[in-house]
Design an enzyme around this catalytic site. Sequence first.
Site, mmCIF file in Angstrom:
data_model
loop_
_atom_site.group_PDB
_atom_site.id
_atom_site.type_symbol
_atom_site.label_atom_id
_atom_site.label_comp_id
_atom_site.label_asym_id
_atom_site.label_seq_id
_atom_site.Cartn_x
_atom_site.Cartn_y
_atom_site.Cartn_z
ATOM 1 N N HIS A 147 8.616 2.819 9.329
ATOM 2 C CA HIS A 147 8.302 1.931 10.454
ATOM 3 C C HIS A 147 7.045 2.451 11.168
ATOM 4 O O HIS A 147 6.915 3.656 11.381
ATOM 5 C CB HIS A 147 9.495 1.877 11.424
ATOM 6 C CG HIS A 147 9.287 0.907 12.532
ATOM 7 N ND1 HIS A 147 9.346 -0.462 12.345
ATOM 8 C CD2 HIS A 147 8.986 1.096 13.840
ATOM 9 C CE1 HIS A 147 9.101 -1.072 13.491
ATOM 10 N NE2 HIS A 147 8.885 -0.143 14.415
ATOM 11 N N SER B 58 0.837 -1.213 0.000
ATOM 12 C CA SER B 58 0.000 0.000 0.000
ATOM 13 C C SER B 58 0.869 1.259 0.000
ATOM 14 O O SER B 58 0.468 2.289 -0.550
ATOM 15 C CB SER B 58 -0.972 0.005 1.180
ATOM 16 O OG SER B 58 -0.293 0.217 2.393
ATOM 17 N N ASN B 59 2.049 1.184 0.575
ATOM 18 C CA ASN B 59 2.927 2.368 0.552
ATOM 19 C C ASN B 59 3.560 2.573 -0.825
ATOM 20 O O ASN B 59 3.754 3.706 -1.249
ATOM 21 C CB ASN B 59 3.981 2.279 1.660
ATOM 22 C CG ASN B 59 3.375 2.627 3.000
ATOM 23 O OD1 ASN B 59 3.146 3.790 3.305
ATOM 24 N ND2 ASN B 59 3.067 1.614 3.803
ATOM 25 N N MET C 100 10.870 -6.737 4.812
ATOM 26 C CA MET C 100 11.019 -7.423 6.093
ATOM 27 C C MET C 100 12.311 -8.235 6.173
ATOM 28 O O MET C 100 12.325 -9.333 6.714
ATOM 29 C CB MET C 100 9.786 -8.309 6.350
ATOM 30 C CG MET C 100 8.513 -7.496 6.497
ATOM 31 S SD MET C 100 8.712 -6.167 7.733
ATOM 32 C CE MET C 100 7.050 -5.541 7.842
ATOM 33 N N ARG C 101 13.406 -7.700 5.622
ATOM 34 C CA ARG C 101 14.714 -8.345 5.724
ATOM 35 C C ARG C 101 15.699 -7.328 6.285
ATOM 36 O O ARG C 101 15.626 -6.140 5.964
ATOM 37 C CB ARG C 101 15.256 -8.773 4.343
ATOM 38 C CG ARG C 101 14.319 -9.558 3.474
ATOM 39 C CD ARG C 101 13.961 -10.899 4.013
ATOM 40 N NE ARG C 101 15.100 -11.734 4.361
ATOM 41 C CZ ARG C 101 15.007 -12.832 5.107
ATOM 42 N NH1 ARG C 101 13.848 -13.204 5.599
ATOM 43 N NH2 ARG C 101 16.068 -13.555 5.377
ATOM 44 N N LEU C 102 16.633 -7.832 7.108
ATOM 45 C CA LEU C 102 17.722 -6.956 7.576
ATOM 46 C C LEU C 102 18.658 -6.701 6.403
ATOM 47 O O LEU C 102 18.918 -7.609 5.608
ATOM 48 C CB LEU C 102 18.503 -7.646 8.702
ATOM 49 C CG LEU C 102 17.838 -7.656 10.073
ATOM 50 C CD1 LEU C 102 18.670 -8.482 11.041
ATOM 51 C CD2 LEU C 102 17.644 -6.237 10.582
ATOM 52 N N ASN D 36 13.725 3.816 5.126
ATOM 53 C CA ASN D 36 12.803 2.809 5.648
ATOM 54 C C ASN D 36 11.634 3.494 6.343
ATOM 55 O O ASN D 36 11.765 4.620 6.843
ATOM 56 C CB ASN D 36 13.528 1.895 6.647
ATOM 57 C CG ASN D 36 12.621 0.788 7.178
ATOM 58 O OD1 ASN D 36 11.887 0.157 6.415
ATOM 59 N ND2 ASN D 36 12.637 0.568 8.484
HETATM 60 C C1 GAR Z 1 4.102 -0.593 6.840
HETATM 61 O O1 GAR Z 1 3.126 -0.383 7.834
HETATM 62 C C2 GAR Z 1 5.477 -0.323 7.390
HETATM 63 O O2 GAR Z 1 5.476 0.644 8.403
HETATM 64 C C3 GAR Z 1 5.871 -1.666 7.902
HETATM 65 O O3 GAR Z 1 5.372 -2.569 6.952
HETATM 66 C C4 GAR Z 1 4.150 -2.067 6.463
HETATM 67 C C5 GAR Z 1 4.078 -2.278 4.976
HETATM 68 O O4 GAR Z 1 2.795 -1.971 4.513
HETATM 69 N N1 GAR Z 1 7.316 -1.781 8.031
HETATM 70 C C6 GAR Z 1 7.937 -2.300 9.080
HETATM 71 O O5 GAR Z 1 7.348 -2.763 10.019
HETATM 72 C C7 GAR Z 1 9.461 -2.253 9.000
HETATM 73 N N2 GAR Z 1 10.044 -2.479 10.279
HETATM 74 P P1 GAR Z 1 2.457 -2.006 2.974
HETATM 75 O O6 GAR Z 1 3.006 -3.334 2.431
HETATM 76 O O7 GAR Z 1 0.962 -1.942 2.891
HETATM 77 O O8 GAR Z 1 3.142 -0.830 2.345
#
Ligand code: GAR
Length: 220
Positions: free
Chosen positions: A128, A32-33, A109-111, A126
Site C-alpha cells: 500500500h 510495475s511491482n 484493487m479488490r477486497l 499486500n
Molecule cells: C502500488 O502503488 C500499490 O501500492 C498500490 O497499487 C499500485 C500498483 O502499482 N496498491 C494499493 O493502493 C492497494 N491498496 P503497479 O501496478 O505499478 O505495481
Amino acid sequence: MNLPSLLWPDPDAIPAPPQPGILGILASGNGSNFEAIAQAIEAGELPAHIAVVITNNPEAYVRQRAQRRGIPCVLLNHREYPSREALDAAIVQVLQQHQVEWVIMAGWMRLVTQVLLSAYPERVLNLHPSLLPSFKGLRAVEQALACGVKITGCTVHRVTLEMDSGPIVAQAAVPVLPEDTVESLYRRIQAQEHRLYPLAIRLCLAEGSRLPKFSEKRHN
Ligand code: GAR
C-alpha cells in the site's frame, strides 16, 4: 537533492530463506511491482519463482509484462462472478493448480474474502502506498499531501478481511517536498515500493519456516 530514505527492517539483516518460495501475483493494473519482483528473482536477490499472475482487469498492462516474461497470466474478470466469494474461489483454484504457496497482491484493487484467507492463512501479502495505518484506501498519496505530512511512504502487510490492515511486515519512508504534486510524490513512493516488496517477500519466506508446511497442508 540527496533525499534520505529509510527502509525497515534493515535489508542486510534479512536472513536467507531456507528454500525458494512459489509465488502467485494478483494485479489489477500496470504491474510495475510484478516487474520489480521478477527482476529481484532474476538478480538472485529473492529466492522464489512466480508460478502465475492473476488479473481481474482485461485492460491491465501486467498481462503484457507477464507475457513478455513467459509467465502464465490468467484473467478472472470480477464482473463475471456473482460474489466476491465466488471470485476468490476461482482465484484459489488457479493458485492451487500452479502449486502457489504465497499470494502477492501487487496493485490488486479488490477486497478479499475468507475464502482466499482460509486457503492461504498468513500467506497473503499486500502493498500500500502509505505508512499504514495512515491513509488507507484509495488515493493514499493524495490523502497524504492534503494532510500536510512531511514523511509518507509504503507498507507491505499480511492481509486480513479489513482493507489495508493486518500485521505490518516492512515499511519504507519517503520525505514529502514542498513542491510535490501527487505525481512527483507517487513516483518516489513507487521507487521505494520496488525496493521494499522483494525484501518483504524475502523476509516472509525466511520466517515462513515457522508456518505449517504448505505442501503438507495442501494435500491433506
Ligand atoms: C502500488 O502503488 C500499490 O501500492 C498500490 O497499487 C499500485 C500498483 O502499482 N496498491 C494499493 O493502493 C492497494 N491498496 P503497479 O501496478 O505499478 O505495481
